[in-house]
Design an enzyme around this catalytic site. Structure first.
Site, PDB file in Angstrom:
ATOM      1  CE  LYS A 193       2.174 -10.682  11.563  1.00 37.31           C
ATOM      2  NZ  LYS A 193       2.690  -9.842  12.637  1.00 37.31           N
ATOM      3  CE  LYS A 246       0.954  -7.799   9.119  1.00 36.87           C
ATOM      4  NZ  LYS A 246       1.659  -7.581  10.330  1.00 36.87           N
TER       5      LYS A 246
HETATM    6  C1  PBG Z   1       4.744  -7.199  14.390  1.00 38.23           C
HETATM    7  C2  PBG Z   1       4.130  -6.723  13.134  1.00 38.23           C
HETATM    8  C3  PBG Z   1       4.596  -6.870  11.822  1.00 38.23           C
HETATM    9  C4  PBG Z   1       3.703  -6.171  11.011  1.00 38.23           C
HETATM   10  C5  PBG Z   1       2.709  -5.656  11.839  1.00 38.23           C
HETATM   11  N1  PBG Z   1       2.988  -6.015  13.152  1.00 38.23           N
HETATM   12  C6  PBG Z   1       5.810  -7.523  11.294  1.00 38.23           C
HETATM   13  C7  PBG Z   1       6.020  -8.964  11.411  1.00 38.23           C
HETATM   14  O1  PBG Z   1       5.159  -9.732  11.861  1.00 38.23           O
HETATM   15  O2  PBG Z   1       7.132  -9.374  11.065  1.00 38.23           O
HETATM   16  C8  PBG Z   1       3.806  -6.004   9.525  1.00 38.23           C
HETATM   17  C9  PBG Z   1       3.267  -4.728   8.996  1.00 38.23           C
HETATM   18  C10 PBG Z   1       3.681  -4.402   7.607  1.00 38.23           C
HETATM   19  O3  PBG Z   1       4.434  -5.119   6.942  1.00 38.23           O
HETATM   20  O4  PBG Z   1       3.218  -3.349   7.144  1.00 38.23           O
HETATM   21  N2  PBG Z   1       4.552  -8.541  14.642  1.00 38.23           N
HETATM   22 ZN    ZN Z   2       6.007  -9.379  16.158  1.00 43.38          ZN
END
Ligand code: PBG
Ligand code: ZN
Length: 322
Positions: A193, A246
């Site tokens: 991520k 992701k």
């Molecule tokens: C929480 C989380 C996020 C997303 C999924 N879980 C946001 C982030 O990490 O700031 C992003 C999902 C999306 O943008 O569709 N950590």
């Molecule tokens: Zn988060």
């Protein structure tokens, strides 16, 4: 000329016959947002077509989705009271818990429920863990994440999906689930991520933007790919059942790399910014939405994704694109 690639493109049946990959509706998982209350269907401005639901309207919406052929969702809780340590995250009466219980009561095993496990929608500072000064404290956060995952499992989640990027969280969650007799609950780890600008619209949806700084001390540097393999292999060792890359569109190379370097099912998350860019350009009439969305799905599949988490899922099915 002995080799003429165009021969195999000469008509639709021929092209279908030699297609190297086939996108399947079965690979779709649909992200949804649940909040407290009754009768709520509150559209998210930056994500056209996506809403916050209360548990009752969530059940109605999922019933509709299931009639369309979507039977997998990824659930996010929003609208909780926030505090410095995010204690609402593991409160058994929070929105996610109510949502999961309502959905399981209505649909049982006909619906697969994954829940996002992270502190950022529950902390008043918006970071994904517990702070020591301005630092996110890794090991202290693990305890909270494990409590949150256990609570989701006890409410009825089939899969818990940690998205925080703390080191060691998959092992911490696995140990806790196993100790509490939740061996059957799977972990889908947001293994790879990135600290990405593509989460912008989501942070409006979840009210989870960090109040200071950014997430670069825990999420990955967008320039790295060898580190993606390292993260994925660590999650395998720690007991993850499903891995994830992701965002998806800008990280297609890593979907392929992780697929080639590991043996677990692989998800990709076609995130909010990727979704909203397509919606905005389509609204302007600059692109053909159906064509672009289906091209993206074909590309995720070609790159190696087994599971595609996407806000486009409902449009695809309700508009007859698949
Ligand atoms: C929480 C989380 C996020 C997303 C999924 N879980 C946001 C982030 O990490 O700031 C992003 C999902 C999306 O943008 O569709 N950590
Ligand atoms: Zn988060």
């Amino acid at each position: 000329m002995y080799s003429r690639p165009r021969r195999l493109r000469s008509n639709a049946i021929m092209r279908e016959m030699v297609a190297e990959t086939r996108f399947s509706v079965q690979s779709l998982m649909y992200p949804m947002f649940v909040t407290h209350g009754k009768g709520i269907n509150h559209p998210i401005g930056a994500m056209p077509g996506i809403s916050h639901f209360s548990p009752d309207t969530l059940v109605k919406e999922v019933e509709h989705l299931m009639s369309l052929g979507i039977n997998k969702i990824l659930l996010f809780g929003v609208g909780e009271d926030k505090d410095p340590v995010g204690s609402a995250a593991y409160d058994f009466t929070n929105a996610v818990a109510n949502g999961v219980r309502s959905l399981k009561a209505a649909f049982g095993n006909d619906l697969l429920i994954a829940t996002d496990v992270c502190m950022c929608a529950y902390t008043d500072h918006g970071h994904c863990g517990i702070l020591h000064g301005h630092e996110v404290a890794n090991d202290e956060t693990l305890t909270s994440l494990a409590k949150m995952a256990l609570m989701h499992a006890q409410a009825g989640a089939d899969i818990v999906a940690p998205s925080d990027m703390m080191d060691g969280r998959v092992a911490a969650i696995r140990d806790t689930l196993d100790a509490e007799n939740m061996q059957q609950v799977a972990i889908m780890s947001y293994s790879v991520k990135f600290a990405s600008g593509y989460y912008g619209p989501f942070r409006e949806a979840a009210d989870s933007a960090p109040s200071f700084g950014d997430r670069k001390t825990y999420q990955m540097d967008v320039r790295n790919s060898r580190e993606a393999i390292k993260e994925a292999l660590l999650d395998v060792e720690e007991g993850a059942d499903i891995l994830m890359v992701k965002p998806a569109l800008a990280y297609m190379d890593l979907i392929r790399t992780v697929k080639d370097q590991t043996l677990l099912p692989l998800a990709c998350y076609n995130v909010s910014g990727e979704y909203s860019m397509v919606k905005a350009a389509a609204e302007k009439g600059w692109i053909d939405e159906q064509r672009i969305v289906m091209e993206n799905m074909a590309s995720f599949t070609r790159a190696g994704a087994d599971i595609i988490i996407t806000y486009h899922a409902k449009d695809m099915l309700s508009k007859g694109w698949v």
